[in-house]
Scaffold this motif. Structure first.
Motif, short mmCIF file in Angstrom:
data_model
loop_
_atom_site.label_atom_id
_atom_site.label_comp_id
_atom_site.label_asym_id
_atom_site.label_seq_id
_atom_site.Cartn_x
_atom_site.Cartn_y
_atom_site.Cartn_z
N ARG A 24 -10.47 -1.11 5.62
CA ARG A 24 -9.11 -0.73 5.99
C ARG A 24 -8.98 -0.54 7.50
O ARG A 24 -7.99 -0.96 8.11
CB ARG A 24 -8.70 0.54 5.24
CG ARG A 24 -7.20 0.77 5.18
CD ARG A 24 -6.88 1.91 4.22
NE ARG A 24 -7.31 1.55 2.87
CZ ARG A 24 -7.99 2.35 2.04
NH1 ARG A 24 -8.31 3.56 2.43
NH2 ARG A 24 -8.33 1.94 0.84
N ALA A 25 -9.99 0.09 8.10
CA ALA A 25 -9.96 0.30 9.55
C ALA A 25 -10.06 -1.03 10.30
O ALA A 25 -9.38 -1.24 11.30
CB ALA A 25 -11.10 1.23 9.96
N ARG A 33 0.85 -1.20 0.00
CA ARG A 33 0.00 0.00 0.00
C ARG A 33 0.89 1.25 0.00
O ARG A 33 1.95 1.27 0.59
CB ARG A 33 -0.91 0.03 1.23
CG ARG A 33 -1.99 -1.04 1.21
CD ARG A 33 -2.98 -0.78 2.33
NE ARG A 33 -4.06 -1.74 2.33
CZ ARG A 33 -5.14 -1.65 1.58
NH1 ARG A 33 -5.28 -0.64 0.76
NH2 ARG A 33 -6.09 -2.56 1.65
N THR A 39 -3.33 4.96 4.53
CA THR A 39 -3.45 4.64 5.95
C THR A 39 -4.92 4.76 6.37
O THR A 39 -5.67 5.57 5.83
CB THR A 39 -2.59 5.61 6.78
OG1 THR A 39 -2.92 6.96 6.42
CG2 THR A 39 -1.12 5.37 6.51
N PRO A 40 -5.34 3.94 7.34
CA PRO A 40 -6.75 3.96 7.74
C PRO A 40 -7.17 5.29 8.32
O PRO A 40 -6.41 5.98 8.99
CB PRO A 40 -6.81 2.84 8.80
CG PRO A 40 -5.61 2.01 8.57
CD PRO A 40 -4.56 2.93 8.03
N LYS A 44 -9.12 -4.03 9.23
CA LYS A 44 -7.88 -4.79 9.07
C LYS A 44 -6.79 -4.26 10.01
O LYS A 44 -5.92 -5.03 10.45
CB LYS A 44 -7.39 -4.71 7.63
CG LYS A 44 -8.24 -5.50 6.65
CD LYS A 44 -7.71 -5.33 5.24
CE LYS A 44 -8.56 -6.07 4.23
NZ LYS A 44 -8.07 -5.88 2.83
N ALA A 45 -6.82 -2.96 10.29
CA ALA A 45 -5.77 -2.36 11.13
C ALA A 45 -5.99 -2.62 12.61
O ALA A 45 -5.08 -2.44 13.41
CB ALA A 45 -5.71 -0.86 10.87
N GLN A 46 -7.20 -3.04 13.00
CA GLN A 46 -7.47 -3.28 14.41
C GLN A 46 -6.75 -4.53 14.90
O GLN A 46 -6.66 -5.52 14.20
CB GLN A 46 -8.98 -3.45 14.64
CG GLN A 46 -9.78 -2.18 14.48
CD GLN A 46 -11.28 -2.43 14.70
OE1 GLN A 46 -11.70 -3.55 14.99
NE2 GLN A 46 -12.07 -1.39 14.55
N GLN A 47 -6.26 -4.46 16.12
CA GLN A 47 -5.66 -5.61 16.77
C GLN A 47 -6.68 -6.20 17.74
O GLN A 47 -7.06 -5.56 18.72
CB GLN A 47 -4.38 -5.19 17.52
CG GLN A 47 -3.30 -4.63 16.62
CD GLN A 47 -2.82 -5.64 15.59
OE1 GLN A 47 -2.65 -6.82 15.91
NE2 GLN A 47 -2.59 -5.18 14.37
N ASP A 76 -3.04 -12.39 8.46
CA ASP A 76 -1.79 -11.63 8.50
C ASP A 76 -0.55 -12.54 8.52
O ASP A 76 0.56 -12.06 8.71
CB ASP A 76 -1.76 -10.74 9.75
CG ASP A 76 -2.92 -9.77 9.79
OD1 ASP A 76 -3.22 -9.18 8.74
OD2 ASP A 76 -3.54 -9.62 10.86
#
Length: 458
Positions: free
Chosen positions: A312-313, A182, A187-188, A315-318, A270
């Protein structure tokens, strides 16, 4: 040690100090609690090759791949009734022959698909997978059907094992291709997300199959990978997500269902794709919500931007694979049999809040799956994910050789093959519409659908 970790290796390709047992991780335990004979939890992978495979060489290569990834050589361990958890027992060798060569017949592909959906490899024998080798009557090539018990493993992990087997068979490099990168401006950002308090829409009932038929039906089709303008803020995955949401909204309108919010489960993986890829159930599940008024195909550009922001948001969460509640649900404080009964009851009670459907986009298959000069490399790869009620429908996509391979899988308690064909047409129409996000969609199609096996898995 969890399902996503490997035993240590001694440098010769074999494990050093292999542990005898591995506790079920959260995903495996929840799946084990909720097993149903009527709708087995299988993952199906279908790989089309241009040439013929030698049975003995393939068996040897696949056995070698199992030992290269020893975490796949496992079976469910026996336990007393008061045992606090399920455990995997790791085995030095396979308990059963995993590579099978069914007798050839005119409908061999249809029958192999039916077995992949109907007959789950048992958890009591190592490994919990089955590889069937079927001659393709259409082009005299070979089709590999890999059937996986989803309680133990997922599709990407077993595809990694198959890529290792291909390398051992043909001597060709099957290293994974580099993943797409990307750009920094992707970025989210905080998405505008509708409330998720209301129960989501269900896929409207079509015409269920005959009462004596249980389990899943499936349809596979091949399309062009959807185009998108260079520099678009959305990805092909977002186009697939929007097309899936519009497909279900259209289907529900046709069947008189009241408009309700949609929630689409999306697996996120991931893990690395190299030989060190952790083997097991390694994806985490997130849910992408859509309000009824957002599913407007006349403003496709806005829908795609909104979808991109949300995926996108997410996918970025842990977060844990099944959320924080599942970890509490599987805590070994009472016998596992008691937890199983409680989990099944909770699943039934939570049925109305289950997501509308699942879209599993494998993306570009990262391996060539090249079996050498005599056999060649894969020119089509299909996956399908379980479609148990109350969700009742899943869409799984993968890209190979520049083509998009789509599998629609449904519960026969919800839909029949004709319903699946109509949903396939709707999906194709809306996926094509995403290519013209700045225009009002029309019925014009530039891609001719290729359903090579119209009679598959009725």
């Amino acid at each position: 040690m969890t399902a996503l970790e490997h035993p240590a290796r001694d440098g010769t390709g074999g494990p050093a100090g292999r542990p005898g047992r591995v506790p079920f991780p959260v995903v495996d335990e929840v799946a084990r609690h909720c097993l149903q004979e009527e709708e087995p939890e299988t993952v199906h992978i279908e790989v089309h090759l241009p040439g013929r495979l030698d049975p003995d060489r393939l068996r040897g290569a696949f056995a070698g791949a199992l030992h290269r990834h020893p975490r796949i050589l496992m079976r469910e361990a026996a336990r007393p009734w008061y045992g606090l958890r399920y455990e995997w027992e790791l085995t030095p060798e396979a308990d059963v022959e995993a590579v099978l060569f069914p007798a050839p017949d005119r409908d061999a592909l249809k029958h192999a698909r039916e077995r992949a959906l109907r007959d789950a490899p048992p958890l009591s024998a190592s490994p919990p997978i089955r590889l069937e080798v079927v001659r393709d009557p259409a082009d005299d090539g070979t089709v590999l059907f890999l059937t996986i018990n989803h309680t133990a493993l997922d599709g990407p992990a077993c595809l990694r094992v198959l890529a290792t087997a291909a390398e051992l068979y043909g001597g060709r490099d099957n290293s994974p291709a580099a993943p797409p990168t990307r750009t920094p401006d992707e970025t989210p950002r905080a998405p505008d997300t509708p409330s998720t308090w209301a129960p989501p829409a269900r896929v409207a009932h079509g015409t269920p199959g005959p009462p004596q038929q249980h389990g899943n039906g499936m349809l596979v089709t091949e399309l062009s990978v959807p185009r998108r303008p260079k520099g678009s803020p959305y990805t092909v995955n977002d186009q697939l997500m929007a097309a899936t949401a519009l497909m279900i909204a259209h289907w529900n309108r046709e069947h008189g269902a009241r408009p309700r919010p949609l929630r689409i489960t999306m697996p996120v993986d991931d893990r690395p794709r190299g030989t060190d890829m952790p083997i097991g159930n390694g994806t985490r599940l997130v849910e992408v919500p859509f309000a009824p008024e957002e599913l407007d195909a006349s403003d496709m550009a806005a829908l795609l931007r909104r979808t991109a922001d949300r995926t996108r948001a997410l996918k970025a969460q842990q977060r844990p694979q099944l959320g924080h509640g599942a970890s509490l649900l599987t805590a070994p404080v009472v016998p596992v049999a008691w937890r199983a009964a409680f989990t099944r009851g909770l699943r039934r009670a939570a049925g109305p809040w289950t997501s509308t459907t699942l879209l599993s986009n494998i993306g570009r298959v990262p391996y060539a799956l090249d079996f050498g000069e005599e056999v060649g490399r894969a020119h089509a790869v299909w996956f399908s994910a379980p479609a148990r009620m109350p969700r009742g429908l899943t869409v799984t996509t993968a890209a190979t050789a520049g083509r998009l391979h789509v599998a629609l899988r449904w519960s026969r308690a919800l839909l029949n093959h004709g319903d699946g064909s109509h949903l396939r047409d709707l999906f194709e129409h809306y996926l094509h519409a995403t290519e013209h996000a700045t225009d009002r969609p029309t019925d014009r199609r530039t891609d001719r659908r290729t359903d090579r096996y119209p009679g598959s898995a009725p």
